[in-house]
Design a protein around this motif. Sequence first.
Motif, PDB file in Angstrom:
ATOM      1  N   SER B  48      72.292  70.708 -44.368  1.00 35.97           N
ATOM      2  CA  SER B  48      72.770  69.377 -44.728  1.00 35.97           C
ATOM      3  C   SER B  48      72.724  69.241 -46.242  1.00 35.97           C
ATOM      4  O   SER B  48      72.018  69.996 -46.924  1.00 35.97           O
ATOM      5  CB  SER B  48      71.927  68.291 -44.058  1.00 35.97           C
ATOM      6  OG  SER B  48      70.573  68.381 -44.458  1.00 35.97           O
ATOM      7  N   GLU B  60      75.521  64.609 -45.628  1.00 42.42           N
ATOM      8  CA  GLU B  60      76.374  65.258 -44.640  1.00 42.42           C
ATOM      9  C   GLU B  60      75.580  66.295 -43.855  1.00 42.42           C
ATOM     10  O   GLU B  60      74.877  67.124 -44.449  1.00 42.42           O
ATOM     11  CB  GLU B  60      77.547  65.962 -45.336  1.00 42.42           C
ATOM     12  CG  GLU B  60      78.469  66.698 -44.380  1.00 42.42           C
ATOM     13  CD  GLU B  60      79.596  67.433 -45.089  1.00 42.42           C
ATOM     14  OE1 GLU B  60      79.583  67.493 -46.334  1.00 42.42           O
ATOM     15  OE2 GLU B  60      80.477  67.955 -44.402  1.00 42.42           O
ATOM     16  N   ASN B  89      82.133  66.409 -39.555  1.00 45.31           N
ATOM     17  CA  ASN B  89      80.674  66.306 -39.639  1.00 45.31           C
ATOM     18  C   ASN B  89      80.226  64.850 -39.704  1.00 45.31           C
ATOM     19  O   ASN B  89      80.935  64.001 -40.253  1.00 45.31           O
ATOM     20  CB  ASN B  89      80.169  67.025 -40.888  1.00 45.31           C
ATOM     21  CG  ASN B  89      80.078  68.527 -40.680  1.00 45.31           C
ATOM     22  OD1 ASN B  89      79.775  68.992 -39.577  1.00 45.31           O
ATOM     23  ND2 ASN B  89      80.329  69.287 -41.735  1.00 45.31           N
ATOM     24  N   TYR B  91      78.127  61.723 -41.229  1.00 46.36           N
ATOM     25  CA  TYR B  91      77.690  61.358 -42.579  1.00 46.36           C
ATOM     26  C   TYR B  91      76.823  60.107 -42.531  1.00 46.36           C
ATOM     27  O   TYR B  91      76.988  59.255 -41.658  1.00 46.36           O
ATOM     28  CB  TYR B  91      78.895  61.000 -43.462  1.00 46.36           C
ATOM     29  CG  TYR B  91      79.846  62.122 -43.741  1.00 46.36           C
ATOM     30  CD1 TYR B  91      80.939  62.352 -42.921  1.00 46.36           C
ATOM     31  CD2 TYR B  91      79.671  62.937 -44.859  1.00 46.36           C
ATOM     32  CE1 TYR B  91      81.824  63.377 -43.193  1.00 46.36           C
ATOM     33  CE2 TYR B  91      80.565  63.957 -45.141  1.00 46.36           C
ATOM     34  CZ  TYR B  91      81.633  64.181 -44.307  1.00 46.36           C
ATOM     35  OH  TYR B  91      82.504  65.190 -44.579  1.00 46.36           O
TER      36      TYR B  91
END
Lengths: 79, 251
Positions: B48, B60, B89, B91
Amino acid sequence: MKKLIFLFVLSLGFMSFSSNEIIENEKQISTCCTATLIINGEPGPSATAFVSGIGPETSKLACSLATSKLAQQLSISAN
Amino acid sequence: MKTCLYIFFCLSLLLLSNNKEDKKEALIINYTHSTHIEGLPSRTTVASTLISNDKFSLYEMDYLNNKNLIDEEDNEEGQVFLSIRTSSNPYIFKDLSNKTMYSTERIGVKPFLVKDSTKIFNWILTKVKKKILNFNCQQAKVNYRGRNYTAYFTTEINFKSGPWKFSDLPGTILEIKSDDNVFEIIANKVQILNKETNIVSPYKNLNEAISWEEFTLKYKKKYNELLSYRDENNVTMSIPKKKIEVFIEED
């Protein structure tokens, strides 16, 4: 004689009760399977299917029903 | 002469301090983000990234590029787990000036854009210290939505920031773990960019976000509805009482 007839009728009643009980017990035997969706590492919805009977084929059927339900949820969401 | 020198010296100091204030910086931290929520068969670990400037931050979680996610797992007790990734992805976007944050939360598979406050953490600072990536860090503890967490933050980085939803400490969080081993984020690399960096919200319309309170009300309503659901094939459905955050308290 009357006593014999009475005992005969009683035993008939007892046998029918017993066979009903067996049938009821067979109905109660079922297999379940729970399918859980994991979305980005987090638990999502679960579906649990109950199928009458026991054994690997029944288990397979239950899991198939459960995963189909989840797939249905995904497809509804996509649309 | 002495007066001139003194004035020159003061002016120089003033100019230097102004330049320092105008200097734009951005922080980039690479973390390892790991969760093993109760009831799931295995731990999920992804890379991340947190990027932060003085106005916004963006965290993220890279599930898309994780090659180790297992798609299907069966156990012997009549359970099947199907793992999927979303098309982008997830967030966490924070508006640091307005002290708000935005994330996608799900009820079942349905996503909701949720707005929350960053001022929801009642941190307790302790005297425990340790070094992480050569930064001196102090320990802080918090109870957040059903779990106890222990974090380490540093004031040696000129940002007040943190990974995932965590924030509101007087420094940058480099490590945070839940005490029950369900949740863990650990920094691997810290970079400070000496240039202005724009951070843009990944969400199209922030005005459409619902509050966390509205979301949890909807979640509880759906949970209760599903308790009595059964379809024509005798299949029942449910959603979990908790993910990282607890939605439904145990009886």
